[in-house]
Design an enzyme around this catalytic site. Structure first.
Site, PDB file in Angstrom:
ATOM      1  N   GLU A  53      45.741  25.228  47.475  1.00  0.00           N
ATOM      2  CA  GLU A  53      46.494  25.132  48.719  1.00  0.00           C
ATOM      3  C   GLU A  53      47.624  26.143  48.735  1.00  0.00           C
ATOM      4  OE1 GLU A  53      49.285  24.071  50.560  1.00  0.00           O
ATOM      5  OE2 GLU A  53      47.919  24.104  52.264  1.00  0.00           O
ATOM      6  N   ASP A  54      48.248  26.237  47.588  1.00  0.00           N
ATOM      7  CA  ASP A  54      49.340  27.188  47.539  1.00  0.00           C
ATOM      8  C   ASP A  54      49.281  27.929  46.224  1.00  0.00           C
ATOM      9  OD1 ASP A  54      51.447  28.611  48.363  1.00  0.00           O
ATOM     10  OD2 ASP A  54      52.951  27.064  47.967  1.00  0.00           O
ATOM     11  N   HIS A 115      51.323  20.099  46.844  1.00  0.00           N
ATOM     12  CA  HIS A 115      51.113  20.793  48.118  1.00  0.00           C
ATOM     13  C   HIS A 115      51.771  22.169  47.965  1.00  0.00           C
ATOM     14  CE1 HIS A 115      51.339  20.076  52.805  1.00  0.00           C
ATOM     15  NE2 HIS A 115      50.631  21.123  52.492  1.00  0.00           N
ATOM     16  N   ILE A 117      54.219  25.148  46.738  1.00  0.00           N
ATOM     17  CA  ILE A 117      54.935  25.424  45.496  1.00  0.00           C
ATOM     18  C   ILE A 117      55.795  26.671  45.666  1.00  0.00           C
ATOM     19  CG2 ILE A 117      53.140  24.379  44.062  1.00  0.00           C
ATOM     20  CD1 ILE A 117      52.205  27.150  43.286  1.00  0.00           C
ATOM     21  N   HIS A 134      52.976  14.631  47.190  1.00  0.00           N
ATOM     22  CA  HIS A 134      52.791  13.506  48.125  1.00  0.00           C
ATOM     23  C   HIS A 134      52.165  12.326  47.386  1.00  0.00           C
ATOM     24  CE1 HIS A 134      53.752  16.183  51.400  1.00  0.00           C
ATOM     25  NE2 HIS A 134      52.724  16.960  51.140  1.00  0.00           N
ATOM     26  N   ASN A 168      56.068  20.240  53.699  1.00  0.00           N
ATOM     27  CA  ASN A 168      54.832  20.997  53.588  1.00  0.00           C
ATOM     28  C   ASN A 168      55.026  22.092  52.549  1.00  0.00           C
ATOM     29  OD1 ASN A 168      52.970  23.248  54.215  1.00  0.00           O
ATOM     30  ND2 ASN A 168      52.257  21.882  55.818  1.00  0.00           N
ATOM     31  N   ASP A 169      55.989  22.968  52.812  1.00  0.00           N
ATOM     32  CA  ASP A 169      56.178  24.116  51.932  1.00  0.00           C
ATOM     33  C   ASP A 169      57.649  24.286  51.605  1.00  0.00           C
ATOM     34  OD1 ASP A 169      55.500  26.300  50.459  1.00  0.00           O
ATOM     35  OD2 ASP A 169      55.248  27.645  52.156  1.00  0.00           O
ATOM     36  N   ASN A 224      55.072  25.308  58.962  1.00  0.00           N
ATOM     37  CA  ASN A 224      54.180  25.318  57.808  1.00  0.00           C
ATOM     38  C   ASN A 224      54.735  26.198  56.697  1.00  0.00           C
ATOM     39  OD1 ASN A 224      51.861  25.361  56.132  1.00  0.00           O
ATOM     40  ND2 ASN A 224      50.587  24.887  57.835  1.00  0.00           N
ATOM     41  N   ASP A 269      49.270  29.803  58.419  1.00  0.00           N
ATOM     42  CA  ASP A 269      49.579  28.767  57.436  1.00  0.00           C
ATOM     43  C   ASP A 269      50.632  29.277  56.459  1.00  0.00           C
ATOM     44  OD1 ASP A 269      49.449  26.899  55.270  1.00  0.00           O
ATOM     45  OD2 ASP A 269      47.460  26.285  55.875  1.00  0.00           O
ATOM     46  N   ASN A 270      50.196  29.984  55.423  1.00  0.00           N
ATOM     47  CA  ASN A 270      51.139  30.435  54.394  1.00  0.00           C
ATOM     48  C   ASN A 270      51.514  31.895  54.514  1.00  0.00           C
ATOM     49  OD1 ASN A 270      52.301  29.174  52.008  1.00  0.00           O
ATOM     50  ND2 ASN A 270      50.339  28.130  52.036  1.00  0.00           N
TER      51      ASN A 270
END
Ligand SMILES: *[C@@H]1O[C@H](CO)[C@@H](O)[C@H](O)[C@H]1NC(C)=O
Ligand SMILES: *[C@@H]1O[C@H](CO)[C@@H](O)[C@H](O)[C@H]1NC(C)=O
Ligand SMILES: *[C@@H]1O[C@H](CO)[C@@H](O)[C@H](O)[C@H]1NC(C)=O
Length: 355
Positions: A53-54, A115, A117, A134, A168-169, A224, A269-270
């Site tokens: 995810e990250d 989630h 990082i 989470h 989230n981030d 996000n 998103d990222n």
């Protein structure tokens, strides 16, 4: 007369939902098709099948990846297994992933659900890894110290705060200080689904330190990814469902002032900042319906954008990679190291490409 009023109300309600439905489809980019853009040499990363995810790459080429995210409404191929933090050494020819052992901890590893990082390196070279977690769909930030020799993470602290209900981030600015995006306002799952459906845009960004915590930006339709420029002067925030990246000036007192916003035709998103050039690399969901309503027969695709010269009048945006989901589903993040691109996804694989 009563009937007329009744029909008018029904009509208004229908118009309201029709409007919302079309805005919903627009926000989720429901009808977007993918035009493939290939990179010449890509390999799937062995050992990653349940998401990355990250990820964050240190200047020395060590990459941290979070894997195994469980998030409401989003697919997971291993819903009953805890998440992990993986390490990859990008200096190797064919880098393998290694699970980092978590030590010294009263952290419940069976509910670990990492989630976003972010890393912070202090003046002595010690590396801290901050991880959004989470457990049982709660929201915490876990602080670890990276122990390179032992290839482990020493758990130091769990941070919770009423202004961090749905993180989230994060973008770390100290071992225990960071900016964080809350991707929605309501924690209750029912209210939260309405928040997302109606696009209420109450999502916000917080600055956290042990001494002060405050909201620094608000009014987002799902805030996000968040990242900081290498000179520390600017903060970039991705607003997923509005398809925007916002550029903020960061002040000495940690407040933010909006400088500009860029529009895209994809769910951003990222954001990761290229250490060599300062370019932004963005993992995107071209069609958000497919990511939020998973169907193996028509999976979500992947898209990676590169934004050059974001601070100038004319930033250049290039689609560097785009694929319909046969290879890679649901990109969230892309980051570069020495001419190579590492691409992560919410729940699927990771891809490592030559640029
Ligand atoms: C990527 O996005 C996730 C959340 O979607 C976030 O937690 C993470 O920190 C981001 N990574 C980078 C490199 O910005
Ligand atoms: C923070 O700094 C900025 C820029 O100097 C200033 O405009 C703003 O008023 C300050 N805010 C607070 C809350 O101190
Ligand atoms: C996706 O693209 C691949 C290769 O371009 C193609 O073989 C495949 O049929 C496509 N799948 C879908 C669902 O469009």
């Amino acid at each position: 007369m009563a009937k007329v009023i009744m029909f008018t109300l029904v009509g208004l309600a229908l118009a309201f939902f029709k409007n919302h439905q079309s805005s919903y489809q627009k926000r989720f980019n429901a009808f977007r098709e993918i035009v493939p853009v290939d990179l010449p040499k890509c390999n799937l990363v062995k050992g990653i099948d349940t998401g990355a995810e990250d990820l964050e790459i240190l200047p020395n080429g060590l990459a941290f990846l979070s894997t195994g995210l469980k998030y409401p409404g989003i697919k997971s191929f291993e819903p009953n297994k805890p998440g992990k933090i993986l390490l990859m050494d990008l200096n190797e020819e064919d880098p393998a992933v290694l699970e980092l052992e978590i030590k010294g901890s009263n952290l419940d590893l069976s509910s670990f659900n990492p989630h976003g990082i972010s890393t912070f390196t202090d003046e002595d070279g010690a590396v801290y890894l901050l991880v959004v977690n989470h457990p049982a769909l709660d929201s915490t930030v876990e602080v670890f110290k990276f122990q390179e020799e032992e290839k482990s993470l020493l758990h130091l602290k769990t941070i919770t705060h009423e202004l961090l209900p749905s993180v989230n981030d994060i973008a770390a600015v100290g071992p225990e200080s960071f900016y964080a995006t809350n991707d929605h306002y309501f924690v209750d799952p029912y209210l939260r689904s309405w928040e997302i459906y109606l696009g209420i845009a109450w999502s916000y960004v917080v600055y956290y330190s042990p001494d002060e915590v405050h909201v620094v930006a608000e009014g987002f339709d799902f805030a996000n990814g968040i990242s900081i420029s290498h000179d520390g002067k600017y903060v970039y925030i991705a607003e997923l469902l509005a398809h925007k990246i916002h550029v903020y000036e960061k002040h000495a007192n940690w407040t933010l002032t909006l400088l500009k916003s860029l529009d895209f035709n994809t769910l951003v998103d990222n954001i990761s900042v290229d250490p060599a050039t300062g370019d932004l690399w963005v993992g995107c969901h071209p069609n958000g319906m497919k990511i939020f309503f998973y169907d193996a027969k028509s999976p979500p695709g992947s898209e990676v954008l590169r934004i050059q010269n974001i601070l100038t009048e004319e930033p250049q945006v290039t689609v560097v990679y785009a694929e319909n989901g046969t290879v890679l589903q649901g990109t969230t993040v892309a980051s570069v190291y020495k001419g190579k691109l590492l691409i992560g996804t919410v729940f699927h694989r990771a891809l490592y490409c030559e640029l």
